[in-house]
Scaffold this active site. Structure first.
Site, PDB file in Angstrom:
ATOM      1  N   THR A  80      21.693  87.505  53.137  1.00 40.95           N
ATOM      2  CA  THR A  80      22.428  88.094  52.027  1.00 40.95           C
ATOM      3  C   THR A  80      22.376  89.609  52.118  1.00 40.95           C
ATOM      4  O   THR A  80      21.828  90.178  53.070  1.00 40.95           O
ATOM      5  CB  THR A  80      21.897  87.562  50.677  1.00 40.95           C
ATOM      6  OG1 THR A  80      22.782  87.958  49.628  1.00 40.95           O
ATOM      7  CG2 THR A  80      20.489  88.038  50.395  1.00 40.95           C
TER       8      THR A  80
ATOM      9  N   LYS B  33      24.409  91.229  56.029  1.00 34.79           N
ATOM     10  CA  LYS B  33      25.387  90.284  56.574  1.00 34.79           C
ATOM     11  C   LYS B  33      26.145  90.842  57.780  1.00 34.79           C
ATOM     12  O   LYS B  33      26.557  90.076  58.667  1.00 34.79           O
ATOM     13  CB  LYS B  33      26.369  89.861  55.486  1.00 34.79           C
ATOM     14  CG  LYS B  33      25.723  89.036  54.385  1.00 34.79           C
ATOM     15  CD  LYS B  33      26.723  88.602  53.335  1.00 34.79           C
ATOM     16  CE  LYS B  33      26.036  87.788  52.246  1.00 34.79           C
ATOM     17  NZ  LYS B  33      26.985  87.283  51.235  1.00 34.79           N
TER      18      LYS B  33
ATOM     19  N   ASN C  29      26.409  84.977  57.204  1.00 36.60           N
ATOM     20  CA  ASN C  29      25.474  84.672  56.112  1.00 36.60           C
ATOM     21  C   ASN C  29      24.598  83.456  56.421  1.00 36.60           C
ATOM     22  O   ASN C  29      23.735  83.116  55.617  1.00 36.60           O
ATOM     23  CB  ASN C  29      26.205  84.474  54.782  1.00 36.60           C
ATOM     24  CG  ASN C  29      26.953  83.157  54.712  1.00 36.60           C
ATOM     25  OD1 ASN C  29      27.756  82.845  55.598  1.00 36.60           O
ATOM     26  ND2 ASN C  29      26.701  82.372  53.667  1.00 36.60           N
TER      27      ASN C  29
ATOM     28  N   ASP D  14      30.304  81.863  53.408  1.00 34.41           N
ATOM     29  CA  ASP D  14      30.707  82.506  52.155  1.00 34.41           C
ATOM     30  C   ASP D  14      32.181  82.258  51.852  1.00 34.41           C
ATOM     31  O   ASP D  14      32.557  82.002  50.709  1.00 34.41           O
ATOM     32  CB  ASP D  14      30.460  84.016  52.224  1.00 34.41           C
ATOM     33  CG  ASP D  14      29.032  84.402  51.880  1.00 34.41           C
ATOM     34  OD1 ASP D  14      28.340  83.615  51.212  1.00 34.41           O
ATOM     35  OD2 ASP D  14      28.618  85.509  52.266  1.00 34.41           O
TER      36      ASP D  14
ATOM     37  N   GLY E  63      31.613  95.516  51.839  1.00 29.50           N
ATOM     38  CA  GLY E  63      30.563  94.951  52.679  1.00 29.50           C
ATOM     39  C   GLY E  63      30.896  93.567  53.191  1.00 29.50           C
ATOM     40  O   GLY E  63      32.056  93.114  53.138  1.00 29.50           O
TER      41      GLY E  63
ATOM     42  N   ALA F  72      30.186  90.517  52.046  1.00 29.62           N
ATOM     43  CA  ALA F  72      30.732  89.587  51.060  1.00 29.62           C
ATOM     44  C   ALA F  72      32.185  89.892  50.777  1.00 29.62           C
ATOM     45  O   ALA F  72      33.019  88.981  50.622  1.00 29.62           O
ATOM     46  CB  ALA F  72      29.910  89.640  49.775  1.00 29.62           C
TER      47      ALA F  72
ATOM     48  N   GLY G 226      29.740  83.392  40.181  1.00 29.22           N
ATOM     49  CA  GLY G 226      29.593  82.939  41.561  1.00 29.22           C
ATOM     50  C   GLY G 226      28.780  81.681  41.764  1.00 29.22           C
ATOM     51  O   GLY G 226      28.445  81.353  42.912  1.00 29.22           O
TER      52      GLY G 226
END
Length: 235
Positions: A57, A61, A82, A93, A118, A120, A218
């Site tokens: 995380t 990543k 991830n 993800d 980033g 994510a 999430g």
């Protein structure tokens, strides 16, 4: 006995250990799961040799990729990993994001803003594109080919009815913070999705609700991507 774990910083919000410990117990699997809050990505090297698999995380990543032997095609396209299994990197993800977002995407949703740049954010960009949306990343910095927060005009906000938070704002230790978007431009036509699942209601979501927006956290994404990781770990 198999050994799995998670790396990131910070990790006080993470539910991964609870999830995997419960899975191992309920399926009578001889495995353990450890939490590794690393100060630097190079600290992952001994873990790559001592653990069978890793969840990765923020903020590692993207940074972990040079330490892996290979990554799969989707992780390469996204530019972020991830999940690591025996020195090979994957990205679950985006699959988690599709599972979480698909029930809420409306026919009128054609354009999306992803807040953050980033790992994510790139996974969410990929997921939204798979769902048929055009995506713009929003950065704090100019001259990167992305929108800046100052460029979120009323016209931009009206056109982009899906807004996704991929920043750490709203998560420990920043629970009282939220991305600096013009919340007064939100309406019932907007969907706000927060990759954060702890806390359940972030300030980003609360401010969206005040203006009639549909908000989703999430949690569903976390569960879906974790179940995909189980498949990769072959457990």
């Amino acid at each position: 006995m198999q050994h799995f774990g998670i790396i990131g910083h910070p990790l006080g919000h993470s539910q991964s250990k609870r999830f995997f410990d419960a899975y191992f117990t309920s399926h009578n699997i001889a495995a353990d799961y450890t939490v590794h809050e690393l100060d630097a990505v190079e600290d992952v090297v001994p873990l790559l040799h001592s653990l069978d698999g890793l969840n990765v995380t923020s903020p590692y990543k993207e940074l972990i990729i040079p330490y892996l032997d290979e990554i799969d095609d989707t992780a390469r396209a996204i530019g972020a990993v991830n999940v690591v299994y025996h020195h090979r990197g994957y990205n679950t993800d985006w699959l988690g994001a599709v599972a979480a977002l698909k029930p809420h995407i409306r026919k009128t949703d054609r354009q999306a803003l992803v807040l953050g740049t980033g790992g994510a954010a790139h996974a969410l960009q990929y997921a939204l594109q798979q769902l048929g949306l055009t995506v713009e990343l929003v950065s704090r910095y100019s001259n990167r080919g992305e929108l800046t927060y100052a460029e979120l005009t009323p016209e931009v906000m009206r056109a982009h009815t899906v807004i996704v938070n991929c920043t750490p704002l709203g998560m420990f230790p920043h629970e009282s913070e939220a991305p600096d978007i013009p919340y007064n431009q939100l309406s019932a036509s907007h969907l706000l999705f927060d990759c954060i699942y702890n806390p359940e209601q972030t300030v980003f979501m609360q401010r969206g609700k005040q203006h009639g927006a549909l908000t989703v956290n999430g949690q569903a994404m976390f569960l879906a991507q974790a179940n995909e990781a189980i498949n990769i770990f072959r457990i």
